[in-house]
Motif scaffolding. Structure first.
Motif, PDB file in Angstrom:
ATOM      1  N   TRP A  76       1.154  -1.306  -0.211  1.00 13.45           N
ATOM      2  CA  TRP A  76       0.325  -0.627  -0.227  1.00 13.45           C
ATOM      3  C   TRP A  76       1.109   1.361   0.244  1.00 13.45           C
ATOM      4  CZ3 TRP A  76      -0.884  -4.614   2.128  1.00 13.45           C
ATOM      5  CH2 TRP A  76      -1.985  -5.516   1.818  1.00 13.45           C
TER       6      TRP A  76
ATOM      7  N   HIS B 131       0.558   4.282   0.370  1.00 12.13           N
ATOM      8  CA  HIS B 131       0.652   5.096   1.689  1.00 12.13           C
ATOM      9  C   HIS B 131       1.076   4.712   2.746  1.00 12.13           C
ATOM     10  CE1 HIS B 131      -1.999   6.870   5.137  1.00 12.13           C
ATOM     11  NE2 HIS B 131      -2.378   7.720   4.112  1.00 12.13           N
ATOM     12  N   ASP B 132       0.855   3.516   2.908  1.00  9.86           N
ATOM     13  CA  ASP B 132       2.042   3.436   4.177  1.00  9.86           C
ATOM     14  C   ASP B 132       2.905   3.265   3.661  1.00  9.86           C
ATOM     15  OD1 ASP B 132      -1.357   2.334   5.147  1.00  9.86           O
ATOM     16  OD2 ASP B 132      -0.242   0.084   5.345  1.00  9.86           O
TER      17      ASP B 132
ATOM     18  N   ASN C  97       4.118   6.612   4.659  1.00 11.15           N
ATOM     19  CA  ASN C  97       4.432   7.235   5.350  1.00 11.15           C
ATOM     20  C   ASN C  97       5.737   6.862   5.969  1.00 11.15           C
ATOM     21  OD1 ASN C  97       1.782   8.621   5.793  1.00 11.15           O
ATOM     22  ND2 ASN C  97       0.702   7.053   6.888  1.00 11.15           N
ATOM     23  N   GLN C  98       5.560   5.262   5.945  1.00 12.18           N
ATOM     24  CA  GLN C  98       7.232   5.178   6.360  1.00 12.18           C
ATOM     25  C   GLN C  98       8.457   5.637   6.466  1.00 12.18           C
ATOM     26  OE1 GLN C  98       6.626   0.774   5.158  1.00 12.18           O
ATOM     27  NE2 GLN C  98       4.641   0.580   6.374  1.00 12.18           N
TER      28      GLN C  98
ATOM     29  N   GLU D 253       8.034   8.738   8.027  1.00 14.30           N
ATOM     30  CA  GLU D 253       8.220   8.645   9.318  1.00 14.30           C
ATOM     31  C   GLU D 253      10.150   8.857   9.780  1.00 14.30           C
ATOM     32  OE1 GLU D 253       7.268   5.981  13.174  1.00 14.30           O
ATOM     33  OE2 GLU D 253       6.629   5.027  11.485  1.00 14.30           O
TER      34      GLU D 253
ATOM     35  N   ASN E  87      -5.417   6.783   1.022  1.00 17.16           N
ATOM     36  CA  ASN E  87      -5.116   5.437   1.931  1.00 17.16           C
ATOM     37  C   ASN E  87      -5.554   4.291   1.428  1.00 17.16           C
ATOM     38  OD1 ASN E  87      -4.979   4.434   4.408  1.00 17.16           O
ATOM     39  ND2 ASN E  87      -7.057   4.159   4.587  1.00 17.16           N
TER      40      ASN E  87
ATOM     41  N   GLN F  27      10.092  -2.682   1.316  1.00 15.41           N
ATOM     42  CA  GLN F  27      11.197  -2.355   1.603  1.00 15.41           C
ATOM     43  C   GLN F  27      11.718  -1.882   0.990  1.00 15.41           C
ATOM     44  OE1 GLN F  27      13.287  -4.762   3.896  1.00 15.41           O
ATOM     45  NE2 GLN F  27      13.541  -4.390   5.583  1.00 15.41           N
TER      46      GLN F  27
ATOM     47  N   GLN G 192      10.531   1.856  -0.274  1.00 15.17           N
ATOM     48  CA  GLN G 192      10.042   2.589   0.975  1.00 15.17           C
ATOM     49  C   GLN G 192      12.195   3.736   1.143  1.00 15.17           C
ATOM     50  OE1 GLN G 192       9.723   0.651   5.399  1.00 15.17           O
ATOM     51  NE2 GLN G 192      11.087   2.568   6.101  1.00 15.17           N
TER      52      GLN G 192
ATOM     53  N   MET H 274       4.811   1.567  12.037  1.00 14.68           N
ATOM     54  CA  MET H 274       4.252   0.501  11.119  1.00 14.68           C
ATOM     55  C   MET H 274       3.531  -0.958  10.985  1.00 14.68           C
ATOM     56  SD  MET H 274       8.412   1.189   9.652  1.00 14.68           S
ATOM     57  CE  MET H 274       9.469  -0.599   8.777  1.00 14.68           C
TER      58      MET H 274
ATOM     59  N   GLU I 220      -0.443   0.171  11.303  1.00 13.64           N
ATOM     60  CA  GLU I 220      -0.555   0.443   9.755  1.00 13.64           C
ATOM     61  C   GLU I 220      -0.404  -1.238   8.742  1.00 13.64           C
ATOM     62  OE1 GLU I 220       2.034   3.181   7.725  1.00 13.64           O
ATOM     63  OE2 GLU I 220       0.927   4.830   8.387  1.00 13.64           O
TER      64      GLU I 220
ATOM     65  N   ARG J   1      -4.057  -2.916   7.612  1.00 11.34           N
ATOM     66  CA  ARG J   1      -4.439  -3.784   6.507  1.00 11.34           C
ATOM     67  C   ARG J   1      -4.461  -5.663   6.388  1.00 11.34           C
ATOM     68  NH1 ARG J   1      -4.738   0.321   3.040  1.00 11.34           N
ATOM     69  NH2 ARG J   1      -2.913   1.695   3.308  1.00 11.34           N
TER      70      ARG J   1
END
Lengths: 215, 517
Positions: free
Chosen positions: A79, A81-82, A85-86, A89, A106, A115, A118, B94, B97, B101
């Motif tokens: 996802w 969005h996640d 976010n990661q 952060e 979202n 990973q 990100q 993390m 989230e 999901r």
């Protein structure tokens, strides 16, 4: 097994162990901070930031090893969005004063290595901040063939023309250009539906734009 | 972390064994498990046991926390796949989230999972197909579940369609494995092997591919290659009891007892706190290991023998009412002592086995054949001969007959004669001391072999006649004398034993006439 291969494995094993130790250290620091008075929290912030930076670098090191030695990376439902976010952060620990907006829906969904994506975003955000940007926004376009593109826009000076031409990789005095190379490696490792991931760089009227296409 | 995220009634375990104990005692909505749980089990085994023992319904969540190095194994699991995984390193946000999901996806698949818990697999298939039709974003989890259900229902054609399409569009490792399984089940093992080997090029740590390669190679009669494939899988993931058992089984079949012994030993160790604990592992370990006891004076051999005996002790304690297993355990103990040149202990254990054997309701012929072998090993030729004779009177399969013949030959004729002679000497001693009953017993034993000498048979007749003259004529004993006289047959008049034979024959006739009156 030749000696070089053993050496490589040894380096990879140490880097992997280092990454886990640093993660444990980060967690301990974060727990410690919560219990401390405000003034000490502020004093500890740089330490957390440095630890995080080393952890991110170690993670890059481990990822580089895997990208070099793995025929096919593991991909799964993810996802954006996640993922964003990661990345945010992690970057805010490094650069707490920067404004980073996650504008990704979202419900957006993709099929990629979370990973690695990100890490690519963290690298691009770090580049933006080091180039002088103070505001960054993350967006995502979903395509009909289930591929997607992450878009990172900033309010910095934009990419140097030579970088856009591909004639140089960095404009930073002490820069090596390895950050962008690393992001390109991550994109290229994403293969799907006869397409390969790619990184596109451009400038718009507010600053730099990086587009990460993941098929 | 879990409590910060709002979870309540949280239990934590420090290793896989403790985790399984908790799962057996409590019902959980979510299990969050690290892949690496120390020495005994990994997260995948906890998941398999939890689902296998029905302690974790399909509607509950099992999430594995893993580093990138175990991703092939976690993502590739086809039969017992986790509902999700979280890659390390991760932060609290993390985790939050990711959990949201995973829970969201699981909720959307809840009706199908409820049908699985109700064992209504056809309904579950229908519901998965519905989800696939209505929600494109759930294609991967719904297809994965659907593929498993179709495999379970042996609908390999439809499963193959599902997996093949995914391989084209998404190239996920578990779809390649599913595709290979279907192709194998539909009758093309070579093509299945090709897919599995090519998947391993992309995902070298994908152990489940090795498991299936071994299974397919075995079906093709290529058992040595199958063993090699399983050895590779175990080098990557050594904690799976079933995999160790399978390696042991194939290696034993291949005659590679060193590998078999080690695999069964690992299966015992790993199975100790597992639902896959099996008496077979103990027995197969002992069977494989005792063959390796070549040099009783050697320290390594002595340690190995101790290991076997400890394993058999553990078996007896853990399976106290399983008479078949207790029988085999005592037999293997006996064999181990035999191999260690300890005949006295070997006989004692064999005697234990005989006691257990007597309690068995319908023992197989194979058990008796093993006992015969043990009798021969422990120099109990008489008992061996008795059992061989008894077995000769019953109907045996060709294989059993062949084995019996081998044993019969193995039973050294010379040793029997020697033994018969010893018994004869004992009988003579008893006779001379006037102890007629003991003499009769000894002569009876001495004459029961086909190798018994004429002198021994004459002695036996003489003791019986003396007894009958002293006490009174006895019909049964006369019959026994008659049988012996028939066995002796005619004795030539020039034979030095003829006078004695004639005298005994005369007395026998007289006693016969007396009893007829």
């Amino acid at each position: 097994m030749n000696t070089d291969y053993k050496f490589e494995l040894l380096v990879a094993a140490y880097a992997h162990d280092l990454k886990n130790q640093l993660q444990a250290l980060t967690e301990q620091q974060e727990m410690l901070v919560v219990d401390l008075p405000k003034e000490y929290q502020l004093k500890l912030a740089p330490m957390i930031s440095h630890t995080n930076k080393i952890k991110e670098d170690t993670l890059r090191l481990v990822s580089l090893y895997r990208l070099e030695n793995t025929q096919q990376i593991n991909r799964d439902d993810a996802w954006p969005h996640d993922t964003a976010n990661q990345a945010i952060e992690s970057c805010l620990l490094q650069f707490p004063s920067i404004i980073i907006n996650n504008k990704i829906d979202n419900d957006s969904q993709g099929f990629y290595n979370d990973q690695l994506a990100q890490l690519a975003l963290v690298t691009l955000i770090t580049n933006s901040v080091q180039a002088g940007a103070t505001q960054i926004s993350l967006n995502c376009e979903e395509h009909d063939d289930d591929s997607l593109t992450f878009i990172i826009e900033d309010n910095g000076p934009g990419f140097n023309k030579a970088i856009l031409d591909g004639s140089i990789s960095t404009t930073k005095a002490a820069g090596t250009g390895l950050g962008l190379h690393f992001v390109k490696m991550i994109c290229k490792a994403h293969l799907g539906a006869n397409k390969q991931g790619k990184l596109s760089l451009s400038n718009n009227n507010t600053g730099a734009v990086a587009r990460l296409f993941l098929p | 972390m879990a409590s910060i995220l709002g979870g309540d009634k949280i239990d934590s375990a420090t290793d896989g064994i403790e985790a399984m104990n908790l799962i057996h005692r409590h019902d959980y909505d979510i299990v969050l498990s690290d892949y690496n749980l120390g020495r005994a089990k990994d997260g995948q085994q906890v998941l398999e046991e939890a689902r296998f023992t029905n302690r974790l319904p399909a509607t509950s969540l099992f999430i594995v926390i893993t580093g990138e190095n175990a991703m092939d194994m976690v993502m590739g699991a086809l039969e017992y796949d986790p509902d999700g995984y979280i890659t390390k390193p991760y932060t609290l946000n993390m985790l939050k989230e990711r959990l949201i999901r995973i829970i969201t996806v699981k909720e959307k698949l809840r009706p199908a999972n409820e049908a699985i818990d109700a064992k209504d697999y056809n309904l579950a298939i229908k519901l998965c197909l519905q989800v696939l039709k209505e929600n494109k974003r759930l294609r991967l989890p719904a297809s994965r579940m659907l593929g498993q259900l179709l495999l379970k229902q042996k609908n390999f054609e439809q499963a193959l369609n599902i997996y093949s399409q995914l391989v084209i569009d998404r190239s996920v490792s578990w779809a390649k494995l599913g595709q290979a399984i279907c192709i194998y089940k539909l009758g093309d093992p070579e093509k299945a092997l090709e897919i599995l080997n090519s998947t391993l090029v992309d995902h070298p740590l994908y152990v489940q591919c090795y498991d299936w390669i071994a299974k397919i190679l075995l079906s093709l009669g290529r058992s040595e290659e199958a063993q090699t494939a399983l050895e590779k899988a175990i080098a990557i993931s050594p904690k799976a009891v079933l995999r160790q058992m399978e390696l042991g089984r194939i290696a034993y079949q291949n005659g590679d007892l060193v590998v078999a012994e080690n695999a069964f030993k690992n299966a015992i160790r790993l199975g100790r706190y597992s639902c896959h604990k099996s008496v077979k592992n103990y027995l197969q370990f002992a069977r494989s290991a005792q063959v390796l006891l070549k040099n009783p004076g050697d320290r390594t051999t002595q340690n190995k023998a101790s290991e076997i005996l400890r394993a058999m002790d553990e078996l007896k304690q853990d399976y106290p009412v399983d008479n078949d297993s207790l029988f085999f355990a005592s037999m293997l103990e006996s064999k181990t002592h035999t191999n260690m040149d300890n005949v006295k202990e070997a006989r004692r254990c064999l005697s234990d086995a005989e006691l257990v054997y007597a309690r068995l309701e319908n023992p197989e012929i194979e058990y008796q054949l093993q006992i015969v072998e043990a009798y021969i090993d422990t120099e109990q030729s008489v008992k061996a001969q008795q059992m061989i004779d008894a077995l000769k009177t019953i109907s045996l399969s060709a294989e059993q007959s062949s084995k019996l013949n081998d044993l019969d030959h193995a039973l050294n004729g010379e040793a029997l004669r020697r033994h018969s002679s010893q018994l004869n000497d004992e009988g003579v001693d008893h006779f001379q001391q006037g102890n007629l009953e003991a003499a009769i017993d000894a002569f009876d034993q001495a004459t029961q072999y086909e190798f018994a000498t004429t002198s021994a048979m004459l002695n036996s007749i003489q003791a019986k006649i003396a007894f009958m003259e002293k006490v009174k004529p006895n019909k049964d004993m006369l019959k026994e004398c008659r049988a012996l006289l028939i066995r002796i047959g005619e004795i030539d008049k020039n034979d030095e034993r003829f006078a004695r034979y004639a005298r005994l024959r005369k007395t026998y006739d007289r006693l016969g006439r007396a009893i007829a009156k």
